[in-house]
Write an enzyme that holds these catalytic residues in place. Sequence first.
Site: not given
Ligand code: KIV
Length: 266
Positions: A45-46, A84, A113, A115, A182
């Site tokens: 989600d980055s 994510d 994934k 969090e 992280e």
């Molecule tokens: O969103 C992302 O890129 C991440 C990584 C930094 C692990 O969650």
Amino acid sequence: MEKVTVKTFLDMKDRGEKIVMITAYDYINAKIVDEAGVDGILVGDSVGNVLLGYRSTLQVSMEDMLHHVKAVARSEPRALLVADMPFMSYEPSNEYALINASRFIRAGAEAVKLEGGVEIIDRVDALVKAGIPVMGHIGLNPQRINVLGGYRYRGRTDEEAEKLIEDAKALEDAGVFSIVLELIYADVAREITRSLNIPTIGIGAGPYCDGQIIVFHDIMGLTPVKLSFVKRYIDLYNIMKEATKEYVEEVRSGIFPSKEYYRVRK
Ligand code: KIV
């Protein structure tokens, strides 16, 4: 080379082989990193702050993520493809999490994934029971930044370190196949890694994790701020800017297109 699966991740931990993960947000990005030989691709989600210009990952929607997961999936990577789950796509209920996770799987992701630690165990449990592989993510959780109060290293006090170990154990017990650590102090990350049978994938968590993950655009120099745990392998932002300037200059001065770049009938 064989397709990477969640089982490959577990086997690699058993064999003591480092797992290499990186982010990718689109087709060409995925082709580059897959051909370079990574084991796992995360459509993180980055993408919100790196590509879409959002202030943080909190603005990223399911629709944003699906668009990018589909683009990456079209590259048919050998690497394991992890999607994510964005902010509020799994928190409301198990049913909501199942519906959204299954949209990612149908879009081509092979795992999702989430969090969080102990507080999301019900969600992890529901997804795993439904046959959806889950990757955990503890330490700095950017989706919880308003509660955490800033982007700082986690695990400084014994209490914080113990909470991280407890979270990791709970996630393992709930059936995640690996956990991203992280921005965690390296000695704490080592303790977590040693205490688990599943692999840990570190980002800003030192060398003792079973693998590493990094944001592609960070190591390529395509993001404005260089974070302390990021090694920049190339300064693509300026290289691309200089190449674009050359193009602008050549068009304005009539150098481009020169003879080899166009055709006349006779
Ligand atoms: O969103 C992302 O890129 C991440 C990584 C930094 C692990 O969650």
